[in-house]
Motif scaffolding. Structure first.
Motif, mmCIF file in Angstrom:
data_model
loop_
_atom_site.group_PDB
_atom_site.id
_atom_site.type_symbol
_atom_site.label_atom_id
_atom_site.label_comp_id
_atom_site.label_asym_id
_atom_site.label_seq_id
_atom_site.Cartn_x
_atom_site.Cartn_y
_atom_site.Cartn_z
ATOM 1 N N THR A 1 -43.952 79.801 26.628
ATOM 2 C CA THR A 1 -45.056 78.938 27.048
ATOM 3 C C THR A 1 -44.741 77.474 26.774
ATOM 4 O OG1 THR A 1 -46.539 80.736 26.492
ATOM 5 C CG2 THR A 1 -47.539 78.581 26.815
ATOM 6 N N LEU A 2 -44.285 77.201 25.552
ATOM 7 C CA LEU A 2 -44.011 75.806 25.201
ATOM 8 C C LEU A 2 -42.859 75.243 26.030
ATOM 9 C CD1 LEU A 2 -44.842 73.467 23.449
ATOM 10 C CD2 LEU A 2 -43.212 74.217 21.729
ATOM 11 N N GLY A 3 -41.845 76.067 26.260
ATOM 12 C CA GLY A 3 -40.700 75.619 27.059
ATOM 13 C C GLY A 3 -41.126 75.212 28.460
ATOM 14 N N VAL A 4 -41.948 76.044 29.074
ATOM 15 C CA VAL A 4 -42.433 75.734 30.424
ATOM 16 C C VAL A 4 -43.294 74.476 30.393
ATOM 17 C CG1 VAL A 4 -43.994 76.503 32.239
ATOM 18 C CG2 VAL A 4 -42.289 78.084 31.325
ATOM 19 N N LEU A 5 -44.227 74.433 29.421
ATOM 20 C CA LEU A 5 -45.162 73.298 29.368
ATOM 21 C C LEU A 5 -44.446 71.974 29.150
ATOM 22 C CD1 LEU A 5 -48.223 74.598 27.312
ATOM 23 C CD2 LEU A 5 -48.065 74.153 29.766
ATOM 24 N N LEU B 1 -32.865 69.026 24.487
ATOM 25 C CA LEU B 1 -32.335 68.917 23.136
ATOM 26 C C LEU B 1 -33.453 68.900 22.096
ATOM 27 C CD1 LEU B 1 -29.358 68.800 22.555
ATOM 28 C CD2 LEU B 1 -29.540 66.336 22.198
ATOM 29 N N VAL B 2 -34.469 68.084 22.346
ATOM 30 C CA VAL B 2 -35.575 67.976 21.390
ATOM 31 C C VAL B 2 -36.282 69.314 21.251
ATOM 32 C CG1 VAL B 2 -37.860 66.961 21.047
ATOM 33 C CG2 VAL B 2 -35.946 65.509 21.685
ATOM 34 N N PHE B 3 -36.548 69.944 22.387
ATOM 35 C CA PHE B 3 -37.249 71.222 22.377
ATOM 36 C C PHE B 3 -36.407 72.297 21.694
ATOM 37 C CE2 PHE B 3 -37.728 75.345 24.460
ATOM 38 C CZ PHE B 3 -39.032 75.633 24.111
ATOM 39 N N PHE B 4 -35.114 72.358 22.039
ATOM 40 C CA PHE B 4 -34.231 73.384 21.479
ATOM 41 C C PHE B 4 -34.170 73.260 19.965
ATOM 42 C CE2 PHE B 4 -30.172 75.057 20.092
ATOM 43 C CZ PHE B 4 -30.071 76.254 20.797
ATOM 44 N N LEU B 5 -33.944 72.050 19.481
ATOM 45 C CA LEU B 5 -33.811 71.850 18.039
ATOM 46 C C LEU B 5 -35.103 72.193 17.313
ATOM 47 C CD1 LEU B 5 -31.639 68.621 17.813
ATOM 48 C CD2 LEU B 5 -30.998 70.983 17.271
ATOM 49 N N LEU B 6 -36.235 71.790 17.892
ATOM 50 C CA LEU B 6 -37.517 72.072 17.250
ATOM 51 C C LEU B 6 -37.722 73.584 17.115
ATOM 52 C CD1 LEU B 6 -40.247 70.985 16.176
ATOM 53 C CD2 LEU B 6 -41.136 71.231 18.494
ATOM 54 N N VAL B 7 -37.508 74.313 18.206
ATOM 55 C CA VAL B 7 -37.720 75.764 18.167
ATOM 56 C C VAL B 7 -36.704 76.416 17.237
ATOM 57 C CG1 VAL B 7 -37.654 77.881 19.529
ATOM 58 C CG2 VAL B 7 -38.743 75.846 20.460
ATOM 59 N N LEU C 1 -33.904 81.074 24.972
ATOM 60 C CA LEU C 1 -34.904 81.625 25.888
ATOM 61 C C LEU C 1 -35.910 80.535 26.272
ATOM 62 C CD1 LEU C 1 -35.735 84.348 27.183
ATOM 63 C CD2 LEU C 1 -37.264 84.699 25.248
ATOM 64 N N GLY C 2 -36.232 79.686 25.286
ATOM 65 C CA GLY C 2 -37.118 78.551 25.559
ATOM 66 C C GLY C 2 -36.497 77.586 26.563
ATOM 67 N N LEU C 3 -35.200 77.363 26.428
ATOM 68 C CA LEU C 3 -34.501 76.473 27.371
ATOM 69 C C LEU C 3 -34.528 77.044 28.778
ATOM 70 C CD1 LEU C 3 -31.203 75.018 25.898
ATOM 71 C CD2 LEU C 3 -33.432 73.956 26.202
#
Ligand SMILES: Nc1ncnc2c1ncn2[C@@H]1O[C@H](COP(=O)(O)OP(=O)(O)OP(=O)(O)O)[C@@H](O)[C@H]1O
Ligand SMILES: [Mg+2]
Lengths: 291, 319
Positions: free
Chosen positions: A110-114, A144-150, A193-195
């Motif tokens: 969900t967060l990845g899409v959003l 990058l920001v999203f990947f590192l956070l997750v 998976l988020g990416l």
């Protein structure tokens, strides 16, 4: 703004090239100093975006609760139900984290899409791309920001849950390889998976649509495989089952080399490959389509 | 300076922008005028490299948009649709833009103050009124203190005080030597702010002229007459070589004649006049005449509604 004006390289050279007149203009010059922006600035910008909306707090909060809650609950239930002196192996205990991770993956999706689709929903994407016209830089910064956070959050949670489960059940610590797969491996898999979700969000540009597709990708092969009774479909059924995402996640918790399907770190390489392809497609879509 | 050359955009079979070429110069406010669906917003999106032109190109200070390292420091834009995240505070919406262009965070507070939104800096634009949203968009355009400013219908949704503020802001920005490009479909609004005028209709360039020239050429002056002996008056006027137009309500309009000569003419013929006045056609009328053939969405003020409401556009048929 004192550099002499040079004819810029023209991307699509028209037949009769027009005479561009405007160089760095003599009109107005801002007192704000100009320093060249780079990827680091885009990263700072994306980090601000991610931390300043409530959906981030919600999805990550729910993910943490699910992973911690389900992990601890299963450990507690097992410790009270089985009063036998037989102590489960460390490897068995680690695998109790699986259900929490599987459910937590829905939040990551969900967060990845959003992260990107919400920008299309609100129109923010237009502002984002006028501020940073390099599509590649925007996509890399977001990813990058999203990947590192997750990854960081998953890593902390999986380590905490594993340690607590082992102590609740009094099991021996499993070997380093098993530890690494159940924490770093699972966390990398979740973040990747988020990416993939982020890439699908970029392609679909619609939050609900992209989330639905991603949930389908995760769950549908497994569900379909369960209903393929016909003998002629056995091979397909096995394949879909083995390579379904929940089964790939489970592989991180299994010790033995399995007869079929991915094992060890293989699921991560498979997912990385798929995600790389999706990201390339996402880049071209972002680069070529109208916003 | 913005330069547009042979710009064309097709959406399927509709040609939204058709071979547009013009320049927007610094130091003046340039009005970009056209009826609904003329292609103003599409042109502006192409200028910002958001939509890809079917053909033609745009240069910002001689460079392609994607060659600008910190575009916000060159060009600031207020786009038609609200282009902000509703769930992120006004301050943070601007902060993330500032960061991507290396603009100090203090500038965010500064522009919020400039547009009068300091009090709601920590509020989410979701709850903003139309006018507040518009002000936030203007703040984002001003963020990089750019040399070029582009506003797509900036007064949309603003109250009279806000409209006044925007007008003065645009003039002040141009006076500082900046390039100011403003779209509108209200000629009267442009007459008050713009120094230069670019008029388009159905994507095609209809006029590219200074405001003064436009007024000179297009504001027709005429005399208006009302008389109980209308037929006789009309005949007398025609006999003396005037061009007479019958207007609504039994009025007669005579182009290019002074009230003095018409009054004397009536006296000579012994015709009673109930009204004699000199009029100037509004610029709005001139604009409507100019774009008349290219208006895509006509209002149908037909008997179906039983009222006469010209000027109000209704998109599409079967409303
Ligand atoms: N993304 C799109 N897909 C298809 N058609 C489009 C798209 N964007 C614009 N159009 C069409 O292009 C034409 C020009 O639209 P545009 O929004 O540029 O007009 P405008 O001059 O800004 O009008 P308004 O004064 O109503 O804002 C219209 O016919 C519109 O329907
Ligand atoms: Mg528009």
């Amino acid at each position: 703004m004192t550099t002499p004006y040079q004819q810029p390289p023209q991307p699509q050279t028209p037949q009769q090239s027009p005479q561009w007149q405007g160089g760095p203009s003599a009109g107005y010059t801002s007192p704000i100093p100009v320093r060249r922006a780079h990827l680091g600035d885009a990263l700072a910008s994306e980090w601000t975006k991610l931390r300043s909306v409530r959906s981030t707090m919600w999805t990550l909060g729910v993910m943490i609760v699910l992973m911690l809650g389900i992990g601890l609950l299963t450990a507690l239930v097992i410790s009270t139900v089985s009063s036998e002196p037989e102590i489960p192996s460390g490897q068995e205990v680690l695998s109790l984290g699986f259900f929490g991770v599987l459910l937590g993956s829905m939040c990551v999706i969900t967060l990845g899409v959003l992260t990107i689709a919400s920008e299309y929903g609100t129109g923010m994407i237009r502002t984002t791309l006028t501020a940073c016209p390099s599509r590649g830089r925007v996509l890399v910064a977001k990813s990058l920001v999203f990947f590192l956070l997750v990854f960081v959050i998953s890593m902390v949670i999986t380590m905490t849950v594993s340690a607590l489960q082992l102590s609740i059940l009094g099991a021996q610590s499993p070997d380093g390889g098993a530890w690494l797969r159940a924490t770093a491996g699972v966390s990398l898999y979740l973040a990747t998976l988020g990416l993939l979700s982020l890439a699908i969000g970029t392609l679909i540009r619609h939050s609900a649509g992209a989330i639905t597709i991603m949930i389908g990708v995760v769950l549908l092969p497994l569900v379909l495989a369960m209903f393929m009774f016909s003998d002629s479909l056995t091979a397909l059924r096995e394949f879909m089952f083995d390579y379904s995402i929940p089964n790939q996640m489970a592989a991180f918790y299994s010790d033995s080399i399995r007869v079929s399907g991915p094992s060890g770190w293989e699921p991560l390489w498979i997912l990385l490959g798929v995600t790389a392809v999706a990201m390339v497609a996402a880049f071209f879509s972002l680069d070529k389509r109208d916003v | 300076m913005i330069e547009v050359h042979g710009l064309t955009k097709r959406f399927g079979r509709t040609v939204a922008v058709d071979q547009l070429s013009f320049q927007v110069r610094p130091g003046v406010v340039t009005g970009f005028l056209g009826p609904n669906g003329a292609g103003k917003s599409t042109t502006m999106r192409m200028m910002l490299d958001l939509d890809n032109p079917t053909s033609g190109s745009v240069r910002i200070d001689g460079r392609h948009y994607r060659e600008l390292a910190e575009p916000l420091k060159h060009i600031g834009a207020l786009l038609e649709a609200r282009a902000m995240h509703g769930g992120r505070t006004a301050y943070n919406n601007l902060l993330c833009l500032a960061q991507s262009n290396r603009i100090p965070a203090s500038r965010v507070t500064e522009v919020l103050d400039m547009v009068g939104l300091s009090a709601v800096a920590k509020k989410k634009p979701k709850g903003f009124s139309l006018g507040m949203g518009q002000r936030l968009g203007i703040a984002s355009a001003l963020l990089g203190d750019p040399e070029i400013l582009m506003f797509d219908e900036p007064v949309n949704g603003l109250d009279p005080e806000g409209i006044h503020w925007v007008r003065n802001l645009m003039k002040a920005l141009a006076r500082e030597g900046r390039t100011v490009f403003v779209s509108s479909h209200l000629m009267s609004e442009m007459a008050l702010t713009a120094d230069h005028l670019i008029v388009i209709g159905q994507g095609r360039l209809l006029a590219n002229t200074s405001m003064a020239d436009f007024i000179q050429e297009n504001s027709r002056s005429y005399a208006r007459l009302r008389s109980p002996e209308r037929a006789r008056l009309e005949e007398a006027l025609r006999d003396e070589g005037f061009t007479v137009v019958e207007a609504e309500g039994g009025l007669l309009e005579v182009d290019g004649a002074s009230t003095e000569e018409l009054g004397e003419l009536a006296a000579r013929h012994g015709i009673v006049l109930h009204e004699l006045s000199s009029e100037r056609a509004s610029l709005e009328e001139a604009f409507m005449r100019m774009t008349a053939e290219s208006v895509e969405y006509h209002a149908h003020a037909g008997p179906r509604w039983g009222m006469d409401q010209p000027g109000e556009d209704r998109r599409g048929e079967g409303v």
